[in-house]
Design an enzyme around this catalytic site. Structure first.
Site, PDB file in Angstrom:
ATOM      1  N   GLU A  84       0.821  -1.217   0.000  1.00  0.00           N
ATOM      2  CA  GLU A  84       0.000   0.000   0.000  1.00  0.00           C
ATOM      3  C   GLU A  84       0.849   1.259   0.000  1.00  0.00           C
ATOM      4  O   GLU A  84       1.836   1.364   0.726  1.00  0.00           O
ATOM      5  CB  GLU A  84      -0.900  -0.018   1.239  1.00  0.00           C
ATOM      6  N   GLU A  96     -13.014   2.449   3.821  1.00  0.00           N
ATOM      7  CA  GLU A  96     -12.053   2.697   4.896  1.00  0.00           C
ATOM      8  C   GLU A  96     -12.125   4.181   5.263  1.00  0.00           C
ATOM      9  O   GLU A  96     -11.169   4.920   5.113  1.00  0.00           O
ATOM     10  CB  GLU A  96     -10.635   2.291   4.458  1.00  0.00           C
TER      11      GLU A  96
END
Length: 279
Positions: free
Chosen positions: A161, A262
């Protein structure tokens, strides 16, 4: 390309991240709350921030909560230190933290595998004062190779990520090209081709990246997508990111995987933070 509208977005598969939403509830109650809100899938940061190797009873209790709720676990982070908190991963941090990451690799993979989870996210870790970045990168590659092999053992992908520099100033992977570069190195080192980019549109927008260009260039290497609006990291519609349009572009580019929600619910219960979603 005009926005496709949330009716088109209904074709996307959304899962809810239980480490940022429903956190007003105890961990074991969150999967059922997600199911009650209409979700069939959830994802999690590593839930035991103090322990890379929690006891069997703790693992079993969370597994049972997920199974009893009838939701699928689609993504799980490896141990990443104090998250939320000052840490941004452990695997590139020499000494005790990277050892904790290594101790966690098989535990996390076994837990994920027992629930049919197909994606494990390995946060890289912050730069450390007084340590040569090249030394940290060599350690990171070594640990990511271990993680990729463990993920492959359960038929899962390994996610890398990119975070954002304003909120994570010590994290070295703060652009899509930087994260994809690590993906390519891991795949070259393992030959497994199971490392993929985690495209978090909130983090990339905070970095000022050209999101349509990122989608066009990197969708083929993307294993998971996460969204939150910007500014504020709230629900879609609370900021100015054209998320409908971006998800439409992702679909057009061939992405048919899960989209992780998220984002922060704001000053309301998490169950009320999904009114933007098409029913």
């Amino acid at each position: 390309m005009p926005g496709l509208g949330w009716d088109a977005a209904a074709e996307q598969r959304f899962d809810v991240n239980l480490s940022i939403l429903f956190t007003e509830l105890p961990l074991l109650e969150r999967p059922a709350a997600a199911a009650a809100a209409g979700f069939t899938a959830v994802e999690l940061w590593w839930p035991w921030i103090d322990s890379p190797t929690p006891g069997r009873s703790e693992l079993d209790a969370l597994r049972k909560a997920i199974e009893d709720a009838g939701v699928r676990l689609t993504g799980l982070n490896f141990y990443a230190g104090q998250l939320p908190g000052p840490d941004r991963g452990a695997l590139s941090v020499p000494g005790e933290e990277s050892e904790r990451f290594r101790a966690n690799v098989e535990v996390a993979a076994e837990f994920a595998g027992s629930l049919g989870c197909g994606a494990l996210n390995a946060l890289y870790g912050n730069r450390v004062d007084g340590v040569d970045p090249a030394e940290q990168d060599a350690l990171a590659l070594e640990n990511l190779v271990l993680a990729a092999r463990a993920a492959d053992g359960i038929g899962a992908i390994l996610l890398i990520e990119a975070l954002n520099k304003p909120e994570s100033p010590l994290y070295p992977l703060v652009s899509a090209p930087a994260a994809v570069g690590v993906v390519d190195k891991v795949n070259a080192a393992t030959g497994l081709d199971n490392a993929r980019f985690l495209m978090d549109l909130y983090h990339l927008s905070m970095n000022g990246e050209d999101l349509p260009a990122v989608i066009e260039r990197y969708t083929a290497k993307t294993g998971h997508v996460q969204i939150a609006d910007n500014p504020g990291r709230g629900a879609p519609g609370t900021g100015s990111l054209p998320l409908e349009d971006l998800l439409g572009r992702l679909r057009k580019a061939g992405y048919d995987g899960w989209v992780g929600l998220e984002y922060k619910p704001g000053d309301r219960p998490s169950a009320e933070a999904f009114d933007w979603l098409p029913r």
